[in-house]
Design a protein around this motif. Structure first.
Motif, PDB file in Angstrom:
ATOM      1  N   LEU A  38      35.466  31.537  36.848  1.00  6.25           N
ATOM      2  CA  LEU A  38      36.112  30.803  35.332  1.00  6.25           C
ATOM      3  C   LEU A  38      37.350  31.295  35.109  1.00  6.25           C
ATOM      4  CD1 LEU A  38      32.738  30.727  33.543  1.00  6.25           C
ATOM      5  CD2 LEU A  38      34.011  28.665  34.604  1.00  6.25           C
ATOM      6  N   THR A  39      37.515  32.645  35.328  1.00  5.53           N
ATOM      7  CA  THR A  39      38.715  33.238  34.813  1.00  5.53           C
ATOM      8  C   THR A  39      39.773  34.069  35.822  1.00  5.53           C
ATOM      9  OG1 THR A  39      37.502  35.620  34.583  1.00  5.53           O
ATOM     10  CG2 THR A  39      37.124  33.848  32.825  1.00  5.53           C
ATOM     11  N   HIS A  40      39.193  34.536  37.034  1.00  2.00           N
ATOM     12  CA  HIS A  40      39.821  35.258  37.944  1.00  2.00           C
ATOM     13  C   HIS A  40      40.714  36.530  37.282  1.00  2.00           C
ATOM     14  CE1 HIS A  40      39.694  31.487  40.328  1.00  2.00           C
ATOM     15  NE2 HIS A  40      39.941  30.968  39.726  1.00  2.00           N
ATOM     16  N   SER A  41      39.737  37.069  36.512  1.00  7.32           N
ATOM     17  CA  SER A  41      40.308  38.292  35.876  1.00  7.32           C
ATOM     18  C   SER A  41      39.091  39.358  35.903  1.00  7.32           C
ATOM     19  CB  SER A  41      40.464  37.878  34.334  1.00  7.32           C
ATOM     20  OG  SER A  41      40.444  38.989  33.534  1.00  7.32           O
ATOM     21  N   GLY A  42      39.732  40.593  36.211  1.00  8.83           N
ATOM     22  CA  GLY A  42      38.897  41.808  36.210  1.00  8.83           C
ATOM     23  C   GLY A  42      38.559  42.325  34.824  1.00  8.83           C
ATOM     24  N   THR A  43      39.425  42.066  34.006  1.00  6.97           N
ATOM     25  CA  THR A  43      39.192  42.455  32.703  1.00  6.97           C
ATOM     26  C   THR A  43      38.096  41.616  31.954  1.00  6.97           C
ATOM     27  OG1 THR A  43      41.569  43.286  32.238  1.00  6.97           O
ATOM     28  CG2 THR A  43      40.277  42.980  30.354  1.00  6.97           C
ATOM     29  N   GLU A  44      38.192  40.426  32.339  1.00  3.57           N
ATOM     30  CA  GLU A  44      37.196  39.425  31.720  1.00  3.57           C
ATOM     31  C   GLU A  44      35.701  39.835  32.155  1.00  3.57           C
ATOM     32  OE1 GLU A  44      37.160  37.512  29.419  1.00  3.57           O
ATOM     33  OE2 GLU A  44      39.258  37.010  28.751  1.00  3.57           O
ATOM     34  N   LEU A  45      35.819  40.232  33.510  1.00  3.00           N
ATOM     35  CA  LEU A  45      34.469  40.370  34.183  1.00  3.00           C
ATOM     36  C   LEU A  45      33.950  41.733  33.640  1.00  3.00           C
ATOM     37  CD1 LEU A  45      32.376  40.323  36.421  1.00  3.00           C
ATOM     38  CD2 LEU A  45      33.921  41.543  37.904  1.00  3.00           C
ATOM     39  N   LEU A 239      32.931  46.833  42.071  1.00  2.00           N
ATOM     40  CA  LEU A 239      32.703  46.314  43.355  1.00  2.00           C
ATOM     41  C   LEU A 239      33.136  44.810  43.679  1.00  2.00           C
ATOM     42  CD1 LEU A 239      29.325  47.649  44.887  1.00  2.00           C
ATOM     43  CD2 LEU A 239      31.571  48.796  45.271  1.00  2.00           C
ATOM     44  N   PRO A 240      32.796  43.973  43.082  1.00  3.84           N
ATOM     45  CA  PRO A 240      33.385  42.494  43.185  1.00  3.84           C
ATOM     46  C   PRO A 240      34.902  42.704  43.313  1.00  3.84           C
ATOM     47  CG  PRO A 240      31.940  42.444  41.447  1.00  3.84           C
ATOM     48  CD  PRO A 240      32.093  43.885  41.750  1.00  3.84           C
ATOM     49  N   LEU A 241      35.643  43.398  42.340  1.00  2.13           N
ATOM     50  CA  LEU A 241      37.091  43.556  42.554  1.00  2.13           C
ATOM     51  C   LEU A 241      37.614  44.205  43.682  1.00  2.13           C
ATOM     52  CD1 LEU A 241      37.851  44.897  38.959  1.00  2.13           C
ATOM     53  CD2 LEU A 241      38.348  42.608  39.814  1.00  2.13           C
ATOM     54  N   LEU A 242      36.740  45.089  44.436  1.00  2.00           N
ATOM     55  CA  LEU A 242      36.875  45.854  45.695  1.00  2.00           C
ATOM     56  C   LEU A 242      36.903  44.710  46.844  1.00  2.00           C
ATOM     57  CD1 LEU A 242      37.691  48.966  46.753  1.00  2.00           C
ATOM     58  CD2 LEU A 242      35.242  49.016  47.271  1.00  2.00           C
ATOM     59  N   ALA A 243      35.782  44.092  46.760  1.00  2.00           N
ATOM     60  CA  ALA A 243      35.644  43.062  47.630  1.00  2.00           C
ATOM     61  C   ALA A 243      36.461  41.922  47.871  1.00  2.00           C
ATOM     62  CB  ALA A 243      33.976  42.619  47.502  1.00  2.00           C
ATOM     63  N   GLY A 244      37.001  41.706  46.666  1.00  2.00           N
ATOM     64  CA  GLY A 244      37.942  40.555  46.518  1.00  2.00           C
ATOM     65  C   GLY A 244      39.491  40.980  46.898  1.00  2.00           C
ATOM     66  N   GLN A 245      39.546  41.866  45.993  1.00  2.00           N
ATOM     67  CA  GLN A 245      41.117  42.384  46.022  1.00  2.00           C
ATOM     68  C   GLN A 245      41.642  43.280  47.049  1.00  2.00           C
ATOM     69  OE1 GLN A 245      42.404  44.040  42.424  1.00  2.00           O
ATOM     70  NE2 GLN A 245      41.892  42.462  41.283  1.00  2.00           N
ATOM     71  N   THR A 246      40.720  44.265  47.542  1.00  2.00           N
ATOM     72  CA  THR A 246      41.118  45.212  48.602  1.00  2.00           C
ATOM     73  C   THR A 246      40.768  44.699  49.990  1.00  2.00           C
ATOM     74  OG1 THR A 246      40.518  47.076  47.031  1.00  2.00           O
ATOM     75  CG2 THR A 246      40.578  47.459  49.449  1.00  2.00           C
ATOM     76  N   PHE A 247      39.561  43.921  50.068  1.00  2.00           N
ATOM     77  CA  PHE A 247      39.291  43.497  51.329  1.00  2.00           C
ATOM     78  C   PHE A 247      39.291  42.159  51.472  1.00  2.00           C
ATOM     79  CE2 PHE A 247      37.054  47.485  50.712  1.00  2.00           C
ATOM     80  CZ  PHE A 247      37.615  48.251  51.756  1.00  2.00           C
ATOM     81  N   ILE A 358      37.091  49.421  30.373  1.00  2.00           N
ATOM     82  CA  ILE A 358      38.117  50.315  31.015  1.00  2.00           C
ATOM     83  C   ILE A 358      38.038  50.379  32.432  1.00  2.00           C
ATOM     84  CG2 ILE A 358      38.308  52.799  31.394  1.00  2.00           C
ATOM     85  CD1 ILE A 358      37.234  53.286  28.666  1.00  2.00           C
ATOM     86  N   VAL A 359      36.836  50.098  33.220  1.00  2.00           N
ATOM     87  CA  VAL A 359      37.019  50.216  34.673  1.00  2.00           C
ATOM     88  C   VAL A 359      37.637  48.965  35.051  1.00  2.00           C
ATOM     89  CG1 VAL A 359      35.409  49.900  36.865  1.00  2.00           C
ATOM     90  CG2 VAL A 359      34.800  51.454  34.949  1.00  2.00           C
ATOM     91  N   GLY A 360      37.278  47.701  34.391  1.00  2.00           N
ATOM     92  CA  GLY A 360      38.023  46.458  34.707  1.00  2.00           C
ATOM     93  C   GLY A 360      39.544  46.513  34.595  1.00  2.00           C
ATOM     94  N   PHE A 362      41.559  49.202  34.740  1.00  2.00           N
ATOM     95  CA  PHE A 362      41.969  50.072  35.943  1.00  2.00           C
ATOM     96  C   PHE A 362      42.164  49.122  37.260  1.00  2.00           C
ATOM     97  CE2 PHE A 362      41.718  53.432  33.001  1.00  2.00           C
ATOM     98  CZ  PHE A 362      42.703  54.746  33.560  1.00  2.00           C
ATOM     99  N   GLY A 363      40.769  48.549  37.441  1.00  2.00           N
ATOM    100  CA  GLY A 363      40.895  47.986  38.755  1.00  2.00           C
ATOM    101  C   GLY A 363      41.928  46.678  38.635  1.00  2.00           C
ATOM    102  N   GLN A 364      42.005  45.862  37.793  1.00  2.00           N
ATOM    103  CA  GLN A 364      42.877  44.709  37.382  1.00  2.00           C
ATOM    104  C   GLN A 364      44.403  45.256  37.561  1.00  2.00           C
ATOM    105  OE1 GLN A 364      42.046  41.600  37.528  1.00  2.00           O
ATOM    106  NE2 GLN A 364      43.759  40.629  37.382  1.00  2.00           N
ATOM    107  N   ASN A 365      44.758  46.385  36.886  1.00  2.00           N
ATOM    108  CA  ASN A 365      46.191  46.628  36.639  1.00  2.00           C
ATOM    109  C   ASN A 365      46.828  47.607  37.540  1.00  2.00           C
ATOM    110  OD1 ASN A 365      47.056  45.049  34.068  1.00  2.00           O
ATOM    111  ND2 ASN A 365      44.984  45.882  33.684  1.00  2.00           N
ATOM    112  N   LEU A 366      45.686  48.603  38.009  1.00  2.00           N
ATOM    113  CA  LEU A 366      46.273  49.732  39.055  1.00  2.00           C
ATOM    114  C   LEU A 366      45.663  49.540  40.373  1.00  2.00           C
ATOM    115  CD1 LEU A 366      45.928  52.708  36.710  1.00  2.00           C
ATOM    116  CD2 LEU A 366      47.961  51.437  36.974  1.00  2.00           C
ATOM    117  N   GLY A 367      44.962  48.534  40.500  1.00  2.00           N
ATOM    118  CA  GLY A 367      44.229  48.087  42.052  1.00  2.00           C
ATOM    119  C   GLY A 367      42.861  48.680  41.850  1.00  2.00           C
ATOM    120  N   ALA A 368      41.994  47.705  42.631  1.00  2.00           N
ATOM    121  CA  ALA A 368      40.743  47.908  42.696  1.00  2.00           C
ATOM    122  C   ALA A 368      40.045  49.265  42.849  1.00  2.00           C
ATOM    123  CB  ALA A 368      40.039  46.878  43.837  1.00  2.00           C
TER     124      ALA A 368
END
Length: 402
Positions: A38-45, A239-247, A358-360, A362-368
């Motif tokens: 719906l959002t494609h946003s780590g912060t929203e997650l 983990l969803p950010l790591l799966a999507g952004q990193t891998f 906070i975690v969302g 960091f993951g969205q703006n500095l990397g998963a």
């Protein structure tokens, strides 16, 4: 290793929790990818995960008072039925194409309000179903149940979400709550221990805080659990950010990551269940080991190495979580146990409204990978910092045993 399963009522509780947690992880996987779709946003997650635990953060101590005041089995009947209704609502809205982000927030808050009562009632009910000699083992096996269910629930959730649709994950979670209701109905009520009920009185929430504040065996573990729960126990965000952004993968990879963690946790739980004495010192050591594992997971260069390290993360998660609950359940007075376990829920999951965003962020703006580092490093540091104090608390207990 399985001594508490000799208790018939606890066996039923064990089966119900296995079904419930499996359904919950199917829903967790589905909800994470619903929000990302719906959002494609780590912060929203992170904010969505936080919304589910905000009621625990705001009202958790009052849930403990309710768990101390009323019959816990009846409370669980109510919470399971309410949770099933919410899961069905989620499934219908998704299946009909009507789901929008504000609805996700509202339904997540609804689950959180149910958890305000369900968490302390469920955790403190364990001591009503087993004798004191089996309590430590029962707490550990309950944690093993949660993580064994994660193995199958998260994997199934990833497969179902990717192949059959998100709505089915929520529908199966609704069914899992029905299974819990059946196991509660089958229990022999004559064999359920009745903890002394707290009488209706003013300032009972404050009384719970004061009791913990003047009991170091409760205070230090709760402080540690609060920090670790706020920053490290945010895997539905990191983990969803790591799966999507990193891998560059999707729901299936996230589900497998969660399952690998669950498998490691089951192994850790079985090892811990065979231990005869688990003191507060072990909680500090588990924080040191777990923080190290999370930090290594943050820097794993390839997906196969990531899976291997996440198994160690799972191993560390169950030891830390279980040792914390054992320390609290064994120390708390029976008439205060509901309030103490409500504070555990406040520290462990109620801190998510702070930690999730906070975690969302960091993951969205500095990397998963930073979504994991922001939890791993503080967990390692607090384990090292509190090890001397928790070791001193262990010595009187060891002297008493000898």
């Amino acid at each position: 290793m399985f001594s508490s399963l000799r208790e018939p009522n606890y066996r039923l509780f064990f089966v119900g929790q296995l079904a419930s947690v499996m359904g919950n992880w199917m829903q967790t996987v589905a909800q994470s990818f619903l929000v990302l779709d719906l959002t494609h946003s780590g912060t929203e997650l992170g904010l969505t995960v936080a919304a589910r635990y905000a009621p625990v953060f705001l009202f958790g101590p009052w849930g403990g008072v309710i768990a101390d005041r009323f019959d816990r089995r009846r409370l669980m009947f109510a919470t399971q039925i309410a949770s099933a209704v919410l899961a069905v609502a989620f499934a219908l809205l998704i299946a009909l194409g009507l789901i929008r982000l504000p609805m996700v927030y509202l339904l997540a808050i609804g689950f959180g309000l149910v958890n305000v009562i369900d968490n302390p009632a469920r955790q403190s009910m364990i001591s009503d179903l087993v004798s004191r000699e089996h309590l430590s083992n029962a707490v550990l096996l309950n944690s093993i149940t949660i993580n064994a269910a994660r193995v199958f629930g998260a994997a199934a959730g990833g497969v179902i979400a990717a192949g059959l649709g998100l709505a089915l994950c929520f529908a199966l979670n609704a069914l899992s709550f029905v299974i819990v209701v059946v196991t509660l109905l089958l229990m022999d009520t004559a064999r359920i221990a009745r903890s002394p009920s707290a009488p209706r009185a003013p300032r009972q929430v404050r009384e719970g805080f004061h009791y913990v504040a003047r009991t170091p065996e409760l205070l230090f573990p709760l402080l540690m659990i609060a920090l670790v729960g706020m920053l490290a126990w945010e895997f539905p965000v990191s983990l969803p950010l790591l799966a999507g952004q990193t891998f560059h993968a999707g729901a299936g990879t996230y589900g497998l990551m969660t399952s690998v963690m669950g498998a490691g946790a089951v192994a850790g739980g079985l090892v811990s269940a065979s231990r005869k004495h688990i003191g507060t010192r072990a909680l500090a050591l588990s924080a040191i080991g777990w923080g190290t594992a999370i930090t290594l997971a943050a820097v794993a260069p390839t997906l196969p190495i990531e899976y291997a390290v996440l198994a160690l993360v799972g191993y560390g998660s169950i030891t830390f979580n279980s040792y914390g609950k054992i320390a609290l359940q064994m120390t708390a007075r029976p008439e205060m146990r509901g309030r103490v376990m409500a504070l555990w829920a406040l520290a462990w999951v109620g801190s998510t409204p702070i930690g999730g965003p906070i975690v969302g962020w960091f993951g969205q703006n500095l990397g998963a990978r930073w979504g994991l580092l922001v939890g791993g490093i503080p967990t390692l540091i607090i384990g090292l910092a509190l090890y001397p104090a928790l070791s001193r608390l262990d010595r009187p207990a060891e002297t008493a045993v000898r």
